[in-house]
Design an enzyme around this catalytic site. Structure first.
Site, PDB file in Angstrom:
ATOM      1  N   ASP A  32       0.851  -1.193   0.000  1.00  0.00           N
ATOM      2  CA  ASP A  32       0.000   0.000   0.000  1.00  0.00           C
ATOM      3  C   ASP A  32       0.888   1.245   0.000  1.00  0.00           C
ATOM      4  O   ASP A  32       1.885   1.312   0.713  1.00  0.00           O
ATOM      5  CB  ASP A  32      -0.903  -0.014   1.248  1.00  0.00           C
ATOM      6  CG  ASP A  32      -2.045   0.976   1.136  1.00  0.00           C
ATOM      7  OD1 ASP A  32      -3.208   0.533   1.073  1.00  0.00           O
ATOM      8  OD2 ASP A  32      -1.787   2.205   1.101  1.00  0.00           O
ATOM      9  N   HIS A  99     -10.013  -5.107  -3.008  1.00  0.00           N
ATOM     10  CA  HIS A  99      -8.657  -5.291  -2.478  1.00  0.00           C
ATOM     11  C   HIS A  99      -8.756  -5.722  -1.029  1.00  0.00           C
ATOM     12  O   HIS A  99      -9.489  -5.127  -0.242  1.00  0.00           O
ATOM     13  CB  HIS A  99      -7.820  -4.015  -2.604  1.00  0.00           C
ATOM     14  CG  HIS A  99      -8.539  -2.755  -2.229  1.00  0.00           C
ATOM     15  ND1 HIS A  99      -9.464  -2.162  -3.070  1.00  0.00           N
ATOM     16  CD2 HIS A  99      -8.500  -1.994  -1.117  1.00  0.00           C
ATOM     17  CE1 HIS A  99      -9.956  -1.096  -2.485  1.00  0.00           C
ATOM     18  NE2 HIS A  99      -9.398  -0.963  -1.292  1.00  0.00           N
TER      19      HIS A  99
HETATM   20  P1  5GP Z   1      -9.703   1.630   0.442  1.00  0.00           P
HETATM   21  O1  5GP Z   1      -9.777   3.017   1.030  1.00  0.00           O
HETATM   22  O2  5GP Z   1     -10.408   1.566  -0.892  1.00  0.00           O
HETATM   23  O3  5GP Z   1     -10.120   0.529   1.377  1.00  0.00           O
HETATM   24  O4  5GP Z   1      -8.167   1.351   0.189  1.00  0.00           O
HETATM   25  C1  5GP Z   1      -7.487   1.856  -0.900  1.00  0.00           C
HETATM   26  C2  5GP Z   1      -6.027   1.739  -0.557  1.00  0.00           C
HETATM   27  O5  5GP Z   1      -5.303   1.806  -1.759  1.00  0.00           O
HETATM   28  C3  5GP Z   1      -5.500   2.859   0.345  1.00  0.00           C
HETATM   29  O6  5GP Z   1      -4.940   2.276   1.507  1.00  0.00           O
HETATM   30  C4  5GP Z   1      -4.487   3.578  -0.526  1.00  0.00           C
HETATM   31  O7  5GP Z   1      -3.354   3.992   0.218  1.00  0.00           O
HETATM   32  C5  5GP Z   1      -4.131   2.538  -1.560  1.00  0.00           C
HETATM   33  N1  5GP Z   1      -3.812   3.050  -2.886  1.00  0.00           N
HETATM   34  C6  5GP Z   1      -4.585   3.861  -3.658  1.00  0.00           C
HETATM   35  N2  5GP Z   1      -4.011   4.080  -4.852  1.00  0.00           N
HETATM   36  C7  5GP Z   1      -2.845   3.380  -4.844  1.00  0.00           C
HETATM   37  C8  5GP Z   1      -1.802   3.207  -5.802  1.00  0.00           C
HETATM   38  O8  5GP Z   1      -1.830   3.743  -6.915  1.00  0.00           O
HETATM   39  N3  5GP Z   1      -0.748   2.428  -5.436  1.00  0.00           N
HETATM   40  C9  5GP Z   1      -0.672   1.817  -4.196  1.00  0.00           C
HETATM   41  N4  5GP Z   1       0.405   1.061  -3.948  1.00  0.00           N
HETATM   42  N5  5GP Z   1      -1.651   1.941  -3.278  1.00  0.00           N
HETATM   43  C10 5GP Z   1      -2.714   2.717  -3.593  1.00  0.00           C
END
Ligand code: 5GP
Ligand code: ZN
Length: 113
Positions: A32, A99
């Protein structure tokens, strides 16, 4: 299969860089970019599915995805880890390609915030 506007499809395809830690036929796991624990990886199916209910609705996707999460944890040597799926903007989902957050390496409270 892939969504041209999806950031995680771009990572799966290798079009956007990410620190990949595990990959098999069904999943890619990568660090992440905003880690919340010493280990914080995201495990995504290679197939574009928007959220956990969409995975559950596709029996062919379920087995490979769960096996990929297990294999990711095993490859990282994790014996204790937290797995989080956010489903819906109201609980924090911000990327619409399912994810599994796999978090480890520090004490964690319960319930999560
Ligand atoms: P959500 O908020 O949808 O549960 O989690 C999305 C996660 O994806 C977040 O923890 C954010 O830091 C991570 N994230 C979003 N865009 C990217 C990216 O382009 N690359 C990486 N490595 N992590 C990402
Ligand atoms: Zn996608």
């Amino acid at each position: 299969m892939a969504d041209a506007d999806c950031p995680f499809c771009k990572i799966v395809a290798g079009d956007v860089p990410a620190k990949k830690v595990y990959e098999d036929d069904a999943v890619v796991a990568f660090e992440d970019m905003n880690p919340q624990a010493p280990t914080h990886v995201l495990v995504v199916p290679k197939q574009h599915l928007r959220d956990l209910p969409a995975v559950a609705a596709d029996p062919r996707a379920v087995a490979g995805y769960l096996a990929g999460i297990r294999a990711t944890a095993e490859s990282l040597g994790l014996t204790e880890f937290r797995t989080v799926f956010n489903t819906g903007a109201g609980v924090g989902q911000s990327v619409w390609h399912v994810h599994a957050h796999v978090l480890a390496g520090r004490p964690m409270g319960w319930p999560p915030g």
